[in-house]
Design a protein around this motif. Structure first.
Motif, PDB file in Angstrom:
ATOM      1  N   PRO A 274       0.816  -1.216   0.000  1.00  0.00           N
ATOM      2  CA  PRO A 274       0.000   0.000   0.000  1.00  0.00           C
ATOM      3  C   PRO A 274       0.857   1.277   0.000  1.00  0.00           C
ATOM      4  O   PRO A 274       0.326   2.375  -0.119  1.00  0.00           O
ATOM      5  CB  PRO A 274      -0.794  -0.115   1.311  1.00  0.00           C
ATOM      6  CG  PRO A 274       0.098  -0.905   2.214  1.00  0.00           C
ATOM      7  CD  PRO A 274       0.878  -1.845   1.322  1.00  0.00           C
ATOM      8  N   LYS A 275       2.193   1.122   0.101  1.00  0.00           N
ATOM      9  CA  LYS A 275       3.089   2.290   0.175  1.00  0.00           C
ATOM     10  C   LYS A 275       3.227   2.946  -1.197  1.00  0.00           C
ATOM     11  O   LYS A 275       3.530   2.278  -2.190  1.00  0.00           O
ATOM     12  CB  LYS A 275       4.451   1.870   0.708  1.00  0.00           C
ATOM     13  CG  LYS A 275       4.386   1.344   2.127  1.00  0.00           C
ATOM     14  CD  LYS A 275       5.743   0.891   2.611  1.00  0.00           C
ATOM     15  CE  LYS A 275       5.622   0.319   4.020  1.00  0.00           C
ATOM     16  NZ  LYS A 275       6.882  -0.282   4.463  1.00  0.00           N
ATOM     17  N   PRO A 276       3.047   4.272  -1.257  1.00  0.00           N
ATOM     18  CA  PRO A 276       3.069   4.975  -2.549  1.00  0.00           C
ATOM     19  C   PRO A 276       4.351   4.777  -3.360  1.00  0.00           C
ATOM     20  O   PRO A 276       4.293   4.665  -4.571  1.00  0.00           O
ATOM     21  CB  PRO A 276       2.892   6.440  -2.168  1.00  0.00           C
ATOM     22  CG  PRO A 276       2.268   6.428  -0.819  1.00  0.00           C
ATOM     23  CD  PRO A 276       2.737   5.166  -0.150  1.00  0.00           C
ATOM     24  N   GLY A 277       5.513   4.721  -2.739  1.00  0.00           N
ATOM     25  CA  GLY A 277       6.756   4.616  -3.490  1.00  0.00           C
ATOM     26  C   GLY A 277       7.239   3.199  -3.744  1.00  0.00           C
ATOM     27  O   GLY A 277       8.310   3.004  -4.316  1.00  0.00           O
ATOM     28  N   SER A 278       6.460   2.213  -3.359  1.00  0.00           N
ATOM     29  CA  SER A 278       6.909   0.823  -3.472  1.00  0.00           C
ATOM     30  C   SER A 278       6.788   0.303  -4.899  1.00  0.00           C
ATOM     31  O   SER A 278       5.764   0.496  -5.555  1.00  0.00           O
ATOM     32  CB  SER A 278       6.092  -0.081  -2.552  1.00  0.00           C
ATOM     33  OG  SER A 278       6.420  -1.442  -2.798  1.00  0.00           O
ATOM     34  N   PRO A 279       7.816  -0.407  -5.377  1.00  0.00           N
ATOM     35  CA  PRO A 279       7.703  -1.044  -6.688  1.00  0.00           C
ATOM     36  C   PRO A 279       6.747  -2.243  -6.681  1.00  0.00           C
ATOM     37  O   PRO A 279       6.463  -2.804  -7.736  1.00  0.00           O
ATOM     38  CB  PRO A 279       9.137  -1.486  -7.001  1.00  0.00           C
ATOM     39  CG  PRO A 279       9.828  -1.564  -5.689  1.00  0.00           C
ATOM     40  CD  PRO A 279       9.141  -0.593  -4.776  1.00  0.00           C
ATOM     41  N   LEU A 280       6.236  -2.611  -5.509  1.00  0.00           N
ATOM     42  CA  LEU A 280       5.328  -3.754  -5.396  1.00  0.00           C
ATOM     43  C   LEU A 280       3.856  -3.331  -5.317  1.00  0.00           C
ATOM     44  O   LEU A 280       2.981  -4.151  -5.033  1.00  0.00           O
ATOM     45  CB  LEU A 280       5.691  -4.596  -4.165  1.00  0.00           C
ATOM     46  CG  LEU A 280       7.121  -5.130  -4.132  1.00  0.00           C
ATOM     47  CD1 LEU A 280       7.399  -5.849  -2.822  1.00  0.00           C
ATOM     48  CD2 LEU A 280       7.399  -6.033  -5.314  1.00  0.00           C
ATOM     49  N   ARG A 281       3.582  -2.059  -5.591  1.00  0.00           N
ATOM     50  CA  ARG A 281       2.194  -1.577  -5.570  1.00  0.00           C
ATOM     51  C   ARG A 281       1.381  -2.225  -6.691  1.00  0.00           C
ATOM     52  O   ARG A 281       1.871  -2.393  -7.805  1.00  0.00           O
ATOM     53  CB  ARG A 281       2.161  -0.057  -5.768  1.00  0.00           C
ATOM     54  CG  ARG A 281       2.350   0.726  -4.518  1.00  0.00           C
ATOM     55  CD  ARG A 281       2.034   2.220  -4.683  1.00  0.00           C
ATOM     56  NE  ARG A 281       1.794   2.673  -6.038  1.00  0.00           N
ATOM     57  CZ  ARG A 281       2.707   3.300  -6.789  1.00  0.00           C
ATOM     58  NH1 ARG A 281       3.900   3.553  -6.348  1.00  0.00           N
ATOM     59  NH2 ARG A 281       2.391   3.687  -8.005  1.00  0.00           N
ATOM     60  N   PRO A 282       0.134  -2.588  -6.412  1.00  0.00           N
ATOM     61  CA  PRO A 282      -0.735  -3.093  -7.484  1.00  0.00           C
ATOM     62  C   PRO A 282      -0.846  -2.062  -8.609  1.00  0.00           C
ATOM     63  O   PRO A 282      -0.835  -0.858  -8.364  1.00  0.00           O
ATOM     64  CB  PRO A 282      -2.087  -3.279  -6.786  1.00  0.00           C
ATOM     65  CG  PRO A 282      -1.743  -3.465  -5.346  1.00  0.00           C
ATOM     66  CD  PRO A 282      -0.533  -2.591  -5.112  1.00  0.00           C
ATOM     67  N   GLY A 283      -0.905  -2.559  -9.832  1.00  0.00           N
ATOM     68  CA  GLY A 283      -1.002  -1.673 -10.988  1.00  0.00           C
ATOM     69  C   GLY A 283       0.342  -1.235 -11.532  1.00  0.00           C
ATOM     70  O   GLY A 283       0.406  -0.624 -12.597  1.00  0.00           O
ATOM     71  N   GLN A 284       1.425  -1.529 -10.820  1.00  0.00           N
ATOM     72  CA  GLN A 284       2.781  -1.211 -11.269  1.00  0.00           C
ATOM     73  C   GLN A 284       3.405  -2.462 -11.883  1.00  0.00           C
ATOM     74  O   GLN A 284       3.103  -3.580 -11.437  1.00  0.00           O
ATOM     75  CB  GLN A 284       3.648  -0.752 -10.095  1.00  0.00           C
ATOM     76  CG  GLN A 284       3.111   0.436  -9.328  1.00  0.00           C
ATOM     77  CD  GLN A 284       2.992   1.664 -10.208  1.00  0.00           C
ATOM     78  OE1 GLN A 284       3.920   2.032 -10.913  1.00  0.00           O
ATOM     79  NE2 GLN A 284       1.827   2.281 -10.188  1.00  0.00           N
ATOM     80  N   PRO A 285       4.308  -2.321 -12.855  1.00  0.00           N
ATOM     81  CA  PRO A 285       4.953  -3.503 -13.450  1.00  0.00           C
ATOM     82  C   PRO A 285       5.680  -4.359 -12.405  1.00  0.00           C
ATOM     83  O   PRO A 285       5.765  -5.580 -12.560  1.00  0.00           O
ATOM     84  CB  PRO A 285       5.947  -2.914 -14.452  1.00  0.00           C
ATOM     85  CG  PRO A 285       5.483  -1.525 -14.713  1.00  0.00           C
ATOM     86  CD  PRO A 285       4.738  -1.082 -13.490  1.00  0.00           C
TER      87      PRO A 285
END
Length: 186
Positions: free
Chosen positions: A55-66
């Motif tokens: 849920p963290k805004p800067g995480s590369p593991l956010r849903p919707g991100q590659p």
């Protein structure tokens, strides 16, 4: 005793960013994850894929991100269950993993994935606490160097050894190599 499930945790593209994560260990981890996946699928044993939905805004593991996508080693996977989580343990996610395993009579599982000392270790510990026979595929995991509260840094290798010691010494899991796990499966 039922055949063991394979639980692959957070094998996601977002962990490929060294600028974000820093130095890692075990460059052969993905090949070992793939070897386990292939062996489980050949034998039609249960496979569970878990992904971290940060849920963290800067995480590369956010849903919707590659970075939230699975790594190529999981291409062609035919999992019996896929779900997301926002915490370290796969037992606390979008699916009740404990109920899913028990409904199928599964009493043992193998843990592999990313990161050794966080999501993989936490899942193994909880599995051991819940009474499962847990095998931890140490060489099918990896982690990153980590700074402690005093500013000192433990290397990824040191953290992996600490995880193996914690799981073994605490009786949470049997720590084995991929080679030994595959030999026992044959």
């Amino acid at each position: 005793m039922t055949e063991p499930a394979l639980i692959l945790i957070d094998v996601q593209r977002g962990f490929d960013d060294p600028q974000f994560w820093g130095p890692r260990n075990n460059p052969g981890a993905e090949a070992n994850m793939k070897a386990l996946l292939d062996a489980w699928q050949e034998r039609r044993l249960p496979v569970v894929l878990v992904h971290h939905d940060s849920p963290k805004p800067g995480s590369p593991l956010r849903p919707g991100q590659p970075g939230n996508d699975f790594k190529p080693e999981l291409d062609g996977a035919r999992p019996d269950l896929v779900f997301g989580k926002q915490v370290n343990s796969a037992f606390i996610g979008d699916v009740d993993l404990d109920a899913w395993l028990r409904k199928r009579g599964i009493t043992s599982f193998v843990v592999a994935g990313i990161q050794t000392n966080f999501c993989c270790e936490t899942t193994a510990r909880m599995g051991g606490n819940l009474g499962y026979d847990v095998t931890f595929a140490l060489d099918a995991t990896f982690t990153f160097d980590l700074e402690g509260p005093d500013g000192s840094v433990l290397t990824a290798g040191e953290l992996s050894r600490a995880t193996a010691t914690n799981l073994h010494g605490g009786g949470f899991a049997t720590v084995q190599s991929t080679k030994d796990i595959l030999a026992a499966l044959s």
